[in-house]
Write a protein that holds these residues in place. Structure first.
Motif, PDB file in Angstrom:
ATOM      1  N   ILE A  20       0.840  -1.206   0.000  1.00 49.41           N
ATOM      2  CA  ILE A  20       0.000   0.000   0.000  1.00 49.41           C
ATOM      3  C   ILE A  20       0.871   1.251   0.000  1.00 49.41           C
ATOM      4  O   ILE A  20       0.678   2.161  -0.819  1.00 49.41           O
ATOM      5  CB  ILE A  20      -0.963  -0.007   1.210  1.00 49.41           C
ATOM      6  CG1 ILE A  20      -2.032  -1.077   1.024  1.00 49.41           C
ATOM      7  CG2 ILE A  20      -1.598   1.362   1.416  1.00 49.41           C
ATOM      8  CD1 ILE A  20      -2.826  -1.382   2.280  1.00 49.41           C
ATOM      9  N   LEU A  21       1.843   1.279   0.913  1.00 47.42           N
ATOM     10  CA  LEU A  21       2.698   2.464   1.023  1.00 47.42           C
ATOM     11  C   LEU A  21       3.539   2.693  -0.226  1.00 47.42           C
ATOM     12  O   LEU A  21       3.680   3.831  -0.688  1.00 47.42           O
ATOM     13  CB  LEU A  21       3.589   2.355   2.261  1.00 47.42           C
ATOM     14  CG  LEU A  21       2.862   2.388   3.607  1.00 47.42           C
ATOM     15  CD1 LEU A  21       3.846   2.155   4.746  1.00 47.42           C
ATOM     16  CD2 LEU A  21       2.097   3.678   3.792  1.00 47.42           C
ATOM     17  N   THR A  22       4.090   1.629  -0.784  1.00 57.07           N
ATOM     18  CA  THR A  22       4.935   1.796  -1.979  1.00 57.07           C
ATOM     19  C   THR A  22       4.109   2.155  -3.206  1.00 57.07           C
ATOM     20  O   THR A  22       4.578   2.919  -4.054  1.00 57.07           O
ATOM     21  CB  THR A  22       5.779   0.541  -2.246  1.00 57.07           C
ATOM     22  OG1 THR A  22       4.931  -0.618  -2.304  1.00 57.07           O
ATOM     23  CG2 THR A  22       6.851   0.356  -1.186  1.00 57.07           C
ATOM     24  N   THR A  23       2.892   1.645  -3.291  1.00 58.33           N
ATOM     25  CA  THR A  23       2.030   2.035  -4.412  1.00 58.33           C
ATOM     26  C   THR A  23       1.666   3.519  -4.313  1.00 58.33           C
ATOM     27  O   THR A  23       1.689   4.236  -5.316  1.00 58.33           O
ATOM     28  CB  THR A  23       0.762   1.163  -4.439  1.00 58.33           C
ATOM     29  OG1 THR A  23       1.141  -0.205  -4.540  1.00 58.33           O
ATOM     30  CG2 THR A  23      -0.137   1.538  -5.608  1.00 58.33           C
ATOM     31  N   GLU A  49      14.692   6.592 -10.647  1.00 58.94           N
ATOM     32  CA  GLU A  49      15.452   5.652  -9.816  1.00 58.94           C
ATOM     33  C   GLU A  49      14.556   5.000  -8.766  1.00 58.94           C
ATOM     34  O   GLU A  49      14.564   3.784  -8.597  1.00 58.94           O
ATOM     35  CB  GLU A  49      16.587   6.387  -9.085  1.00 58.94           C
ATOM     36  CG  GLU A  49      17.902   6.274  -9.756  1.00 58.94           C
ATOM     37  CD  GLU A  49      18.998   7.014  -8.989  1.00 58.94           C
ATOM     38  OE1 GLU A  49      18.848   7.308  -7.790  1.00 58.94           O
ATOM     39  OE2 GLU A  49      20.018   7.290  -9.628  1.00 58.94           O
ATOM     40  N   LEU A  50      13.810   5.811  -8.062  1.00 64.54           N
ATOM     41  CA  LEU A  50      12.960   5.287  -6.995  1.00 64.54           C
ATOM     42  C   LEU A  50      11.816   4.432  -7.526  1.00 64.54           C
ATOM     43  O   LEU A  50      11.550   3.354  -7.007  1.00 64.54           O
ATOM     44  CB  LEU A  50      12.381   6.439  -6.174  1.00 64.54           C
ATOM     45  CG  LEU A  50      13.207   6.919  -5.006  1.00 64.54           C
ATOM     46  CD1 LEU A  50      12.540   8.106  -4.330  1.00 64.54           C
ATOM     47  CD2 LEU A  50      13.437   5.824  -4.004  1.00 64.54           C
ATOM     48  N   VAL A  51      11.145   4.909  -8.552  1.00 65.75           N
ATOM     49  CA  VAL A  51       9.977   4.202  -9.076  1.00 65.75           C
ATOM     50  C   VAL A  51      10.375   2.830  -9.616  1.00 65.75           C
ATOM     51  O   VAL A  51       9.705   1.829  -9.334  1.00 65.75           O
ATOM     52  CB  VAL A  51       9.248   5.049 -10.138  1.00 65.75           C
ATOM     53  CG1 VAL A  51       8.217   4.233 -10.887  1.00 65.75           C
ATOM     54  CG2 VAL A  51       8.591   6.253  -9.476  1.00 65.75           C
ATOM     55  N   VAL A  52      11.468   2.747 -10.354  1.00 63.41           N
ATOM     56  CA  VAL A  52      11.897   1.469 -10.909  1.00 63.41           C
ATOM     57  C   VAL A  52      12.254   0.492  -9.788  1.00 63.41           C
ATOM     58  O   VAL A  52      11.850  -0.670  -9.797  1.00 63.41           O
ATOM     59  CB  VAL A  52      13.084   1.656 -11.884  1.00 63.41           C
ATOM     60  CG1 VAL A  52      13.715   0.330 -12.242  1.00 63.41           C
ATOM     61  CG2 VAL A  52      12.618   2.380 -13.139  1.00 63.41           C
ATOM     62  N   ALA A  53      13.004   0.945  -8.807  1.00 64.02           N
ATOM     63  CA  ALA A  53      13.414   0.072  -7.704  1.00 64.02           C
ATOM     64  C   ALA A  53      12.213  -0.391  -6.886  1.00 64.02           C
ATOM     65  O   ALA A  53      12.090  -1.571  -6.546  1.00 64.02           O
ATOM     66  CB  ALA A  53      14.421   0.796  -6.823  1.00 64.02           C
ATOM     67  N   VAL A  54      11.320   0.527  -6.579  1.00 65.57           N
ATOM     68  CA  VAL A  54      10.160   0.183  -5.768  1.00 65.57           C
ATOM     69  C   VAL A  54       9.204  -0.716  -6.551  1.00 65.57           C
ATOM     70  O   VAL A  54       8.561  -1.596  -5.987  1.00 65.57           O
ATOM     71  CB  VAL A  54       9.457   1.461  -5.255  1.00 65.57           C
ATOM     72  CG1 VAL A  54       8.134   1.152  -4.598  1.00 65.57           C
ATOM     73  CG2 VAL A  54      10.366   2.185  -4.279  1.00 65.57           C
ATOM     74  N   PHE A  55       9.153  -0.546  -7.857  1.00 70.78           N
ATOM     75  CA  PHE A  55       8.303  -1.405  -8.681  1.00 70.78           C
ATOM     76  C   PHE A  55       8.774  -2.857  -8.626  1.00 70.78           C
ATOM     77  O   PHE A  55       7.954  -3.778  -8.642  1.00 70.78           O
ATOM     78  CB  PHE A  55       8.258  -0.895 -10.125  1.00 70.78           C
ATOM     79  CG  PHE A  55       7.175  -1.522 -10.940  1.00 70.78           C
ATOM     80  CD1 PHE A  55       5.858  -1.190 -10.713  1.00 70.78           C
ATOM     81  CD2 PHE A  55       7.467  -2.445 -11.928  1.00 70.78           C
ATOM     82  CE1 PHE A  55       4.840  -1.768 -11.456  1.00 70.78           C
ATOM     83  CE2 PHE A  55       6.461  -3.034 -12.669  1.00 70.78           C
ATOM     84  CZ  PHE A  55       5.137  -2.691 -12.436  1.00 70.78           C
TER      85      PHE A  55
END
Length: 161
Positions: A20-23, A49-55
């Motif tokens: 939930i938090l990462t989405t 950078e963040l979006v790709v890693a968190v995805f």
């Protein structure tokens, strides 16, 4: 078995909170970056950078939760036509192969994390240690292993295997 189930319920709740938090994080970063580029004419270079890693983390944790319920994509044309004893054998073989694949992810993921830590490599834009992002792979794979086992035990208890 009951202790394992309680532990897995806690793991599942943690995974869901992280998802939930990462989405929300990805949504805020992506929408914020679009707004910033179109209105302010400045790009947030760190968002990629963040979006790709968190995805990557989201994908692995979501796959783990799917494994818990036996909802990962599979082809059961052959499986549904097998007799009950053969289904059990196929289910065990499938479990072993899935755990084996995840074990490879864990092994090489931790190897990559150790290499990144030893090299002190950092990300280009945020200048964060790369091992932080690489650690998402073994963590997600460990969650998948735990949920594959949980699903197998649940099916065994229910008499499906």
């Amino acid at each position: 078995m009951e202790i394992y189930k309680k532990l897995m319920n806690v793991v599942e709740k943690i995974e869901k909170v992280i998802l939930i938090l990462t989405t929300i994080l990805i949504l805020v970063l992506t929408v914020g970056n679009v707004f910033s580029r179109k209105v302010i004419h400045m790009s947030w270079s760190f968002t990629e950078e963040l979006v790709v890693a968190v995805f990557v983390l989201i994908t692995l944790l979501a796959a783990a939760l799917c494994a818990k319920d036996g909802e990962l994509v599979n082809l059961n044309l052959l499986h549904q036509k097998l007799p009950a004893k053969a289904k059990k054998v196929v289910d065990v073989i499938t479990l072993v192969l899935c755990i084996g694949f995840c074990a490879v992810l864990v092994y090489y993921g931790f190897d990559k994390v150790a290499t990144q830590m030893a090299n002190g490599k950092r990300t280009f834009v945020l200048n964060w240690p790369e091992w932080i992002f690489w650690s998402f792979i073994p963590v997600g794979a460990i969650c998948m292993i735990l949920h594959f086992i949980e699903n197998f035990l649940d099916n065994l208890k229910a008499g499906k295997n």
